[in-house]
Design an enzyme around this catalytic site. Structure first.
Site, mmCIF file in Angstrom:
data_model
loop_
_atom_site.group_PDB
_atom_site.id
_atom_site.type_symbol
_atom_site.label_atom_id
_atom_site.label_comp_id
_atom_site.label_asym_id
_atom_site.label_seq_id
_atom_site.Cartn_x
_atom_site.Cartn_y
_atom_site.Cartn_z
ATOM 1 N N ILE A 4 13.797 -7.927 7.296
ATOM 2 C CA ILE A 4 13.707 -6.807 8.231
ATOM 3 C C ILE A 4 15.081 -6.295 8.653
ATOM 4 O O ILE A 4 15.395 -5.126 8.487
ATOM 5 C CB ILE A 4 12.882 -7.198 9.482
ATOM 6 C CG1 ILE A 4 11.425 -7.519 9.095
ATOM 7 C CG2 ILE A 4 12.907 -6.057 10.500
ATOM 8 C CD1 ILE A 4 10.584 -8.063 10.239
ATOM 9 N N SER A 12 19.371 -7.518 10.231
ATOM 10 C CA SER A 12 20.333 -8.589 10.430
ATOM 11 C C SER A 12 21.295 -8.238 11.540
ATOM 12 O O SER A 12 21.436 -7.095 11.948
ATOM 13 C CB SER A 12 21.107 -8.864 9.144
ATOM 14 O OG SER A 12 21.918 -7.744 8.847
ATOM 15 N N ARG A 46 19.476 -13.288 10.586
ATOM 16 C CA ARG A 46 18.604 -12.279 10.015
ATOM 17 C C ARG A 46 17.176 -12.420 10.503
ATOM 18 O O ARG A 46 16.780 -13.473 10.960
ATOM 19 C CB ARG A 46 18.603 -12.385 8.486
ATOM 20 C CG ARG A 46 19.895 -12.844 7.874
ATOM 21 C CD ARG A 46 19.878 -12.589 6.388
ATOM 22 N NE ARG A 46 20.730 -11.452 6.102
ATOM 23 C CZ ARG A 46 20.593 -10.654 5.056
ATOM 24 N NH1 ARG A 46 19.628 -10.856 4.195
ATOM 25 N NH2 ARG A 46 21.404 -9.646 4.877
ATOM 26 N N ASP A 75 20.260 -6.056 28.037
ATOM 27 C CA ASP A 75 20.554 -5.296 26.817
ATOM 28 C C ASP A 75 19.362 -4.433 26.414
ATOM 29 O O ASP A 75 18.997 -4.381 25.246
ATOM 30 C CB ASP A 75 20.955 -6.245 25.681
ATOM 31 C CG ASP A 75 21.657 -5.511 24.538
ATOM 32 O OD1 ASP A 75 22.197 -4.406 24.775
ATOM 33 O OD2 ASP A 75 21.657 -6.033 23.417
#
Lengths: 351, 457
Positions: free
Chosen positions: B61, B63, B68, B187
């Site tokens: 998907i 990284s 990853r 975040d």
């Protein structure tokens, strides 16, 4: 949930009954009876004291905060409910637990620094050929530790309850300090695996309040005449009254003459208890008249709060009992003997 | 302190393709096997569970610096699809060794193990094997970055208002859960907000999340720089040392704006850390905020003058008085501008919802109306103490005005969003540099990797 004890993995997965703990530990020994037979170890309660002290020694050298050391204490306890001690190098595990706890408590220390301090603290036991090997071993041990704990690394500690309740209970600095020391001491017992942190904290608070003499009672005849007044028993009596739905009155506190004597030794909390000779809930002045003790008022206030908050009083009574047993056992603890027996299997098995 | 990356830079799906220049390609399944690791000494740590026994990896998907993410299916009767986040181990030369787990991985493992909420991505299990950490999550087919991107494709068309409303409600709901559990995400950005194929919003990537127990933890312990710069709250830009849930709420305000306009509302350029490793004032980012929000004033933000970098504010340009954000000046809104604030936000909002008025009625952003502006303004409030909390935002009339908010953000849509790109190639597990994006600076992680990062003082 991360900050809610009731939804936490600590409550769901790391709080046991005494029977459960005993069974788990028996099962570990039964896995390899030969190993257990070959390397006899001191009783677990002595090992608990030893591990606690080693964690504190390493933590102090690294300047680690109390909170992180407390978390490391819990990690070691949890790990040894899943893994037989004789299969491990406890010093490596302790160093790893301190390293991991520091990360978790947001005060990270470099793995090499922790390893270096551990090597200089336990040169014979951290017997790796060089610092790099120690780092690798700690990194590997970290995987093992996290795996056995199912990545459940967030630990709820009693200190928060103590801090939160300090203003509500109008605790004075001496009481806070003694309660803090009692909490520190409880890491030498199984209590963190048995009871929720707030129960531990409230027990420590009650003990501290009951045991510290107020200026008035210190001057009075009661505690001076009997320097071994069993403060722990007084606390138990107060709890018994709360359990019975009676707000503590002062009469119950003096009755526990059969409880063990406390002597000033070793642990911080114990020293303070000993020096102050314990305390009583109700005070009789020199003329034999009852005086209204501010301490009694405080105990009553805490008692009311415990009752209103539906706190598990039984658990607090048992905590008190466990602490009494611990302080007794602490007197018989032999550091050298414990160390030697541990080091025997570490050396023999090359761990 | 990897402040060397462009902000946000799409940690979204498929972003790893750029560096796919390795000649040696292996199947994705092979990424989970590391033959070099077998057969070490008898005392060595061995996982009780092997990830390849439990999961069949069906593709790669994305990284990042941490490692990853792979898509996988269960081999042992587990239902559904999974996203496995593999944290790569550090390497010394060609030999992979244990060097200690990074603090952000430790945080993410610990927090995800405790959290449980429909709007927070669900951790299935963690497997520690062969010096790697595999965090297995429920799979989410979409994320907000991908959804926003889809709507920018020609012909550019706005996200349906019912979808926006549902996304915002679910996002706030998940955020409220985190905040009531003393977790700051730190975040939040479109790439970290997952959406399942049944339209459930899931807050993901808790690698930067932290607990903020009030009395004991001081939330200043050196890691000053958090949150991808475009979503970074003004108090952080001005040097605040206190993280509060309000920083997440600012980010949610930015995400709301981005859902409306399909582009980041404050798209600043990140100032790099200089050679002395001092954290620079993010002038460009702050200017972008000022351009729309006006200069903050101490009347509206009483603690403004106590901010460490307050002095830098005087060097910023006040916003231009004429509109430069749209083609349709709405003079009557200017009159409604709040006194002293000098904010262009209201104009920005109405320009945005009118400009993108492709459809009509319920499909037009205009249906979000005045309440949409009020919610946006409440989230993008300069003063963190006045900024809406997650709980207050959930109570906002925005969610009770008009159509009922659906728990499925795709409800009523006639189209389907493109599925997450899953690639069938994978680089050799032993390649040392992984492609992809890095996080914004995380000095507190620097302690973990001495060789690569600077130790802070």
């Amino acid at each position: 949930m991360a900050a809610n004890y009731w939804e936490s993995t600590q409550r769901k997965h790391w709080q046991f009954t005494k029977d459960e703990l005993a069974t788990m530990r028996q099962n570990l020994e039964d896995e390899d009876p030969g190993l257990v037979h070959m390397f006899p170890l001191p009783e677990l309660r002595y090992l608990n004291i030893y591990f606690n002290q080693q964690i504190n020694r390493l933590g102090k050298r690294l300047g680690v905060r109390q909170q992180a050391m407390a978390t490391a204490q819990i990690y070691v306890k949890r790990f040894y409910t899943k893994i037989e001690i004789r299969r491990t190098n406890p010093y490596l595990l302790i160093a790893t637990a301190v390293y991991l706890a520091c990360k978790m408590e947001e005060t990270p220390q470099h793995i090499r620094l922790v390893g270096q301090e551990a090597r200089s603290l336990w040169p014979g036991e951290m017997h790796h050929t060089n610092a790099g090997e120690t780092t690798t071993k700690m990194g590997e041990c970290e995987f093992w530790l996290i795996s056995e704990m199912n990545s459940q690394l967030i630990v709820h500690q009693p200190y928060r309850t103590l801090t939160a309740r300090t203003p509500d209970f109008s605790l004075v600095p001496e009481e806070v300090s003694l309660a803090w020391s009692i909490i520190n001491d409880h890491y030498m017992t199984d209590l963190p695996l048995l009871y929720p942190p707030h129960i531990i904290a409230l027990t420590a608070i009650l003990l501290a309040v009951v045991m510290l003499p107020t200026p008035k009672s210190a001057a009075g005849g009661a505690s001076a005449a009997n320097p071994q007044v069993p403060g722990l028993a007084a606390a138990q009596a107060a709890l018994a009254q709360i359990r019975a739905g009676v707000v503590p009155t002062g009469t119950g506190g003096n009755s526990g003459s059969s409880t063990p004597t406390l002597t000033p030794q070793s642990s911080g909390g114990l020293t303070m208890l000993g020096e102050n000779g314990g305390g009583v809930v109700g005070v009789v002045d020199n003329n034999g008249n009852k005086v209204i003790d501010p301490k009694l008022a405080k105990v009553q206030r805490i008692g009311r709060w415990l009752a209103e908050s539906n706190i598990d009083i039984e658990a607090m009574i048992d905590c008190t009992q466990e602490l009494i047993s611990f302080y007794e056992c602490h007197e018989k603890y032999n550091d050298k003997h414990t160390r030697e027996q541990l080091n025997r299997f570490i050396k023999a098995r090359g761990l | 302190m990897s402040l060397t990356n462009p902000p946000s830079a799409a940690t979204g799906p498929g972003s790893g393709s750029a560096a796919r220049t390795q000649t040696l390609k292996r199947s994705v399944q092979a990424a989970f096997e590391d033959p070099a690791d077998r057969g070490i000494g008898s005392t060595a740590y061995q996982s009780k569970v092997r990830v390849i026994d439990r999961y069949k990896v069906v593709g790669f998907i994305s990284s990042g610096t941490y490692g990853r993410v792979y898509k996988a299916l269960g081999r042992q009767g587990q239902t559904g699809e999974f996203a496995i986040k593999k944290f790569k181990p550090d390497k010394e030369g060609e030999v992979v060794t244990y060097t200690g787990i990074s603090q952000s991985a430790v945080r993410e493992m610990a927090l995800c193990s405790e959290l449980s909420h429909p709007n927070v991505i669900r951790l299935v299990e963690i497997i520690l094997e062969d010096k790697c950490i595999f965090m297995v999550f429920e799979y989410a087919e979409h994320d907000l970055l991908q959804i926003i991107h889809h709507h920018t494709q020609q012909p550019r068309h706005p996200i349906p208002p019912s979808t926006i409303k549902s996304i915002m409600f679910q996002l706030l709901n998940g955020c409220q859960y985190l905040h009531t559990n003393w977790v700051l995400h730190r975040d939040l950005k479109p790439a970290n907000i997952m959406v399942t194929s049944s339209g459930e919003v899931k807050i993901g990537d808790l690698g930067l999340a932290r607990l903020f127990y009030k009395p004991i933890h001081s939330l200043f312990s050196g890691d000053k720089v958090v949150v991808t710069i475009w979503y970074r709250a003004p108090e952080l830009l001005l040097g605040s040392r206190h993280y509060t849930p309000a920083i997440d709420m600012w980010a949610i305000g930015c995400i709301f704006a981005e859902l409306l306009s399909l582009r980041p509302i404050f798209k600043g350029e990140e100032a790099k850390m200089d050679s002395k490793k001092t954290v620079p004032f993010q002038r460009n980012q702050m200017q972008k905020i000022v351009d729309i929000m006006g200069l903050p004033t101490k009347e509206r933000w009483p603690l403004l003058t106590s901010m460490a970098d307050y002095s830098h504010l005087t060097t910023l340009q006040p916003p231009l008085s004429a509109s430069h954000h749209g083609h349709h000046p709405h003079h009557h809104y200017q009159a409604q501008r709040q006194a002293g604030g000098g904010s262009h936000l209201e104009k920005w909002y109405y320009n945005t919802i009118n400009q993108n008025a492709g459809g009509s009625g319920a499909t037009s952003l205009q249906s979000l109306g005045a309440e949409g502006y009020k919610l946006l303004a409440g989230l993008l409030e300069y003063d963190p103490e006045k900024r809406l909390t997650a709980q207050a935002a959930l109570q906002h009339p925005f969610f009770t005005t008009g159509d009922k908010v659906s728990a499925n953000c795709f409800e009523g849509l006639k189209m389907e969003y493109p599925h997450r790109k899953v690639s069938q190639d994978d680089n050799d597990i032993r390649t040392s540099s992984l492609p992809g994006t890095k996080r914004s600076g995380l000095p507190d992680d620097s302690l973990v990797r001495p060789g690569k990062r600077m130790k802070e003082g």
